[in-house]
Scaffold this motif. Structure first.
Motif, short mmCIF file in Angstrom:
data_model
loop_
_atom_site.label_atom_id
_atom_site.label_comp_id
_atom_site.label_asym_id
_atom_site.label_seq_id
_atom_site.Cartn_x
_atom_site.Cartn_y
_atom_site.Cartn_z
N GLY A 1 14.71 60.12 -37.35
CA GLY A 1 15.34 58.92 -37.16
C GLY A 1 15.78 58.45 -38.37
N GLU B 1 16.03 51.08 -40.53
CA GLU B 1 17.03 50.18 -41.11
C GLU B 1 15.98 49.07 -41.40
OE1 GLU B 1 20.98 51.01 -38.56
OE2 GLU B 1 19.77 49.31 -38.10
N ASP C 1 19.63 42.21 -36.04
CA ASP C 1 20.97 42.76 -36.07
C ASP C 1 21.45 42.19 -37.16
OD1 ASP C 1 21.21 40.20 -35.06
OD2 ASP C 1 22.67 40.55 -33.59
N LYS D 1 18.40 51.73 -45.90
CA LYS D 1 17.95 52.60 -44.65
C LYS D 1 17.20 53.63 -45.16
CE LYS D 1 22.27 52.22 -42.09
NZ LYS D 1 23.58 52.84 -41.41
N VAL E 1 14.18 48.22 -37.97
CA VAL E 1 14.96 48.83 -36.73
C VAL E 1 14.77 50.29 -36.77
CG1 VAL E 1 17.12 48.75 -35.47
CG2 VAL E 1 16.30 46.64 -36.71
N PHE E 2 14.55 50.92 -35.72
CA PHE E 2 14.19 52.48 -35.70
C PHE E 2 15.38 52.85 -34.81
CE2 PHE E 2 10.13 50.67 -36.47
CZ PHE E 2 9.71 51.28 -37.52
N THR E 3 16.16 53.62 -35.47
CA THR E 3 17.34 54.21 -34.73
C THR E 3 17.41 55.88 -34.77
OG1 THR E 3 19.06 54.18 -36.53
CG2 THR E 3 18.78 52.29 -35.35
N GLY E 4 18.19 56.32 -34.01
CA GLY E 4 18.05 58.09 -33.93
C GLY E 4 17.03 58.26 -32.64
N SER F 1 16.76 61.55 -31.34
CA SER F 1 17.20 62.20 -30.28
C SER F 1 16.03 63.40 -29.73
CB SER F 1 18.40 63.00 -30.76
OG SER F 1 18.16 63.81 -31.68
N PHE G 1 10.77 59.65 -31.04
CA PHE G 1 10.72 58.79 -32.27
C PHE G 1 9.39 59.16 -33.10
CE2 PHE G 1 13.66 55.66 -30.61
CZ PHE G 1 14.43 55.40 -31.35
#
Length: 76
Positions: free
Chosen positions: A11, A14, A21, A27, A57-60, A62, A65
Motif C-alpha cells: 500500500g 501518506e 486529511d 508518500k 495515513v495508510f491507503t491501498g 488490496s 495491509f
C-alpha cells in the motif's frame, strides 16, 4: 522519511500535516512486503518549520495491509 515494514501486504503511507486529511507532505510506496524479511522504504517530504502534528495515513492494502516496525524522520 524511513520506514521498515514487516512481511505481509502492500500500500501507500501518506505523510500529512495537521490532520488525517491535511496537506500531503509526501508518500511512501510499500510494495511486495510478503517476503520473509523486513524491507526498508524511504521517501522525501516537503520541508516544514517548527513543531508540527504529523499523521501517517495508510491507503491501498488490496492484499492486506502491512505492518510498520520502525518509522523515522532523518535529515538529508
Amino acid at each position: 522519511v524511513d520506514a521498515r515494514a514487516e512481511p505481509g501486504g502492500q500500500g501507500v503511507i501518506e505523510i500529512r500535516r495537521d490532520r488525517f486529511d491535511g496537506e500531503i507532505l509526501g508518500k511512501c510506496l510499500v510494495q511486495d512486503a510478503q517476503s520473509e524479511e523486513f524491507k526498508f522504504y524511504n521517501t522525501t517530504i516537503t520541508p516544514v518549520a517548527g513543531v508540527q502534528k504529523i499523521y501517517l495515513v495508510f491507503t491501498g492494502g488490496s492484499n492486506g495491509f502491512f505492518v510498520i516496525r520502525n518509522f523515522k524522520f532523518s535529515a538529508q
